[in-house]
Design a protein around this motif. Structure first.
Motif, PDB file in Angstrom:
ATOM      1  N   ASP A 128     -37.317 -26.105 -11.481  1.00  0.00           N
ATOM      2  CA  ASP A 128     -37.276 -26.819 -10.207  1.00  0.00           C
ATOM      3  C   ASP A 128     -38.595 -26.746  -9.445  1.00  0.00           C
ATOM      4  OD1 ASP A 128     -34.616 -27.552 -10.578  1.00  0.00           O
ATOM      5  OD2 ASP A 128     -33.862 -25.705  -9.677  1.00  0.00           O
ATOM      6  N   ARG A 129     -39.511 -25.889  -9.893  1.00  0.00           N
ATOM      7  CA  ARG A 129     -40.760 -25.678  -9.153  1.00  0.00           C
ATOM      8  C   ARG A 129     -41.959 -26.247  -9.889  1.00  0.00           C
ATOM      9  NH1 ARG A 129     -39.841 -19.330  -7.501  1.00  0.00           N
ATOM     10  NH2 ARG A 129     -38.054 -19.640  -6.119  1.00  0.00           N
ATOM     11  N   ALA A 130     -41.728 -27.151 -10.783  1.00  0.00           N
ATOM     12  CA  ALA A 130     -42.812 -27.660 -11.624  1.00  0.00           C
ATOM     13  C   ALA A 130     -44.019 -28.148 -10.833  1.00  0.00           C
ATOM     14  CB  ALA A 130     -42.288 -28.748 -12.553  1.00  0.00           C
ATOM     15  N   PRO A 131     -43.867 -28.970  -9.786  1.00  0.00           N
ATOM     16  CA  PRO A 131     -45.068 -29.471  -9.089  1.00  0.00           C
ATOM     17  C   PRO A 131     -45.955 -28.363  -8.540  1.00  0.00           C
ATOM     18  CG  PRO A 131     -43.159 -30.797  -8.503  1.00  0.00           C
ATOM     19  CD  PRO A 131     -42.628 -29.619  -9.265  1.00  0.00           C
ATOM     20  N   SER A 132     -45.365 -27.356  -7.886  1.00  0.00           N
ATOM     21  CA  SER A 132     -46.189 -26.280  -7.332  1.00  0.00           C
ATOM     22  C   SER A 132     -46.784 -25.409  -8.429  1.00  0.00           C
ATOM     23  CB  SER A 132     -45.367 -25.422  -6.366  1.00  0.00           C
ATOM     24  OG  SER A 132     -44.293 -24.781  -7.024  1.00  0.00           O
ATOM     25  N   LEU A 133     -46.040 -25.208  -9.522  1.00  0.00           N
ATOM     26  CA  LEU A 133     -46.559 -24.404 -10.623  1.00  0.00           C
ATOM     27  C   LEU A 133     -47.759 -25.070 -11.280  1.00  0.00           C
ATOM     28  CD1 LEU A 133     -43.251 -23.201 -12.301  1.00  0.00           C
ATOM     29  CD2 LEU A 133     -44.867 -21.825 -10.978  1.00  0.00           C
ATOM     30  N   ILE A 134     -47.742 -26.393 -11.367  1.00  0.00           N
ATOM     31  CA  ILE A 134     -48.871 -27.114 -11.947  1.00  0.00           C
ATOM     32  C   ILE A 134     -50.142 -26.836 -11.146  1.00  0.00           C
ATOM     33  CG2 ILE A 134     -49.844 -29.412 -12.341  1.00  0.00           C
ATOM     34  CD1 ILE A 134     -46.939 -30.340 -12.908  1.00  0.00           C
ATOM     35  N   VAL A 135     -50.047 -26.974  -9.828  1.00  0.00           N
ATOM     36  CA  VAL A 135     -51.220 -26.782  -8.969  1.00  0.00           C
ATOM     37  C   VAL A 135     -51.717 -25.345  -9.056  1.00  0.00           C
ATOM     38  CG1 VAL A 135     -52.038 -26.820  -6.582  1.00  0.00           C
ATOM     39  CG2 VAL A 135     -50.522 -28.638  -7.414  1.00  0.00           C
ATOM     40  N   ARG A 136     -50.803 -24.382  -8.986  1.00  0.00           N
ATOM     41  CA  ARG A 136     -51.192 -22.974  -9.014  1.00  0.00           C
ATOM     42  C   ARG A 136     -51.833 -22.606 -10.352  1.00  0.00           C
ATOM     43  NH1 ARG A 136     -48.150 -19.415  -5.354  1.00  0.00           N
ATOM     44  NH2 ARG A 136     -46.887 -20.661  -3.927  1.00  0.00           N
ATOM     45  N   THR A 137     -51.241 -23.076 -11.446  1.00  0.00           N
ATOM     46  CA  THR A 137     -51.742 -22.708 -12.767  1.00  0.00           C
ATOM     47  C   THR A 137     -53.102 -23.328 -13.038  1.00  0.00           C
ATOM     48  OG1 THR A 137     -49.453 -22.565 -13.558  1.00  0.00           O
ATOM     49  CG2 THR A 137     -51.180 -22.651 -15.232  1.00  0.00           C
ATOM     50  N   LEU A 138     -53.299 -24.579 -12.616  1.00  0.00           N
ATOM     51  CA  LEU A 138     -54.619 -25.196 -12.775  1.00  0.00           C
ATOM     52  C   LEU A 138     -55.680 -24.410 -12.023  1.00  0.00           C
ATOM     53  CD1 LEU A 138     -54.025 -29.062 -12.600  1.00  0.00           C
ATOM     54  CD2 LEU A 138     -54.717 -27.705 -14.572  1.00  0.00           C
ATOM     55  N   GLN A 139     -55.340 -23.965 -10.815  1.00  0.00           N
ATOM     56  CA  GLN A 139     -56.301 -23.185 -10.039  1.00  0.00           C
ATOM     57  C   GLN A 139     -56.635 -21.879 -10.750  1.00  0.00           C
ATOM     58  OE1 GLN A 139     -58.190 -23.786  -7.609  1.00  0.00           O
ATOM     59  NE2 GLN A 139     -58.936 -21.736  -7.129  1.00  0.00           N
TER      60      GLN A 139
END
Length: 344
Positions: A128-139
């Protein structure tokens, strides 16, 4: 538990990803047209399965299904990885909106596979948290690839020392527990298993027990699981038993069965491989620790605190403070550590 399970699983995931991209390359060699070719993965979000992609230039993509209202801003700052959104459909399926993480350089294909493996694992646990995980992981991965210019100040060193102190205790429970240290890779909590999580807060303040919370998801427990908050007072000291970051890291390296996972996380933090400066000179002691169950009326701001169970559109970078002296939800450290250890 098989002590090598996590390292073997990680290797197999990378092999699976490389095999799928090889298959897409073979399909592209006999295909006509310029459309992207994709292959599905078993992991997914509430909006569909993750997909690997291969575009007309032979570049690799990870496609993460997102909802119509999910906000994912384009991020084209890096020459190596771009984040955009796109909508794809097939003859027998309705159109699906995806966050498109694209590798922009052929020479980074192998490194990109590592990023995709980490992100796929995080999304599998937190769909359910895919969008925020994408941003955090890219950073986190940009720090890994490009380093960081942030100075390692005393409070920052102490915060890392607190996390490593908890990691060391988790490794005593299970030597593969380093795989649960997901904070450096973008997870909202510092340590997370399938159902249980631990957020660690360290302070160098001599008085008070104030913690700073970053984001509405940092104190959100896993679905049908538990979240504990570990608070440690870290004191700079030359007394017997005090250790530097390098010394506690050496202890963690001795205790873990997955050195590769540990080194990946340290690199994502921008931690130097060797340092005769503050990393080696500054020594700390844990002079106080408290463990809390984040449940019931524990004071916190989470998505469920808002109407419709979501942070209002336009609200970004939510931060607040909690005075733990007003919180009675203490729990036993060993209970929390063993619970997470059994969850891996």
């Amino acid at each position: 538990m098989n002590e090598h399970r996590w390292s073997v699983a990680s290797l197999r995931l990378r092999e699976l990803l490389e095999g799928l991209w090889d298959r897409l390359d073979r399909q592209a060699s006999v295909a006509t047209g310029s459309a992207m070719i994709t292959a599905g993965l078993e992991a997914g979000t509430p909006h569909g399965a993750l997909r690997l992609g291969r575009d007309a230039d032979g570049l690799r993509h990870l496609l993460v299904p997102i909802g119509p209202g999910d906000r994912v801003d384009d991020d084209l700052r890096s020459a190596g990885v771009h984040l955009t959104t796109r909508t794809l459909s097939s003859d027998d399926e309705l159109p699906v909106r995806y966050a498109d993480i694209a590798c922009r350089r052929h020479d980074l294909a192998g490194t990109f596979t590592g990023l995709v493996a980490d992100l796929t694992g995080l999304i599998a646990v937190n769909p359910d948290r895919a969008p925020s995980l994408i941003v955090r992981t890219l950073q986190a991965w940009r720090l890994l690839l490009g380093g960081t210019s942030n100075r390692w100040t005393l409070p920052r060193l102490a915060g890392l020392f607190a996390e490593l102190a908890v990691l060391e205790e988790l490794l005593d429970v299970d030597p593969v527990s380093v795989r649960a240290w997901l904070g450096p890779l973008g997870c909202p909590q510092d340590f997370r298993g399938t159902h249980h999580a631990i957020e660690v807060k360290g302070t160098v303040a001599a008085e008070g027990r104030i913690v700073h919370i970053h984001g509405a998801d940092q104190l959100e427990a896993p679905e049908h699981g538990t979240l504990a908050l570990a608070w440690l007072r870290i004191t700079e000291s030359t007394a017997p038993g005090a250790r530097s970051i390098l010394e506690i890291l050496a202890a963690c390296r001795e205790k873990t069965d997955d050195l590769g996972a540990l080194e990946t996380r340290l690199a994502a933090l921008g931690l130097p491989e060797a340092d005769d400066g503050p990393m080696g000179r500054t020594r700390f002691l844990v002079t106080e620790h408290r463990w809390y169950e984040v449940a019931g009326d524990f004071p916190r701001v989470v998505p469920q605190s808002f109407v419709d169970g979501a942070v209002p559109t336009g609200v970004h970078s939510l931060e607040y403070q909690i005075d733990l002296d007003a919180v009675p939800h203490l729990t036993e450290r060993r209970v929390v550590l063993e619970r997470l250890g059994a969850d891996l």
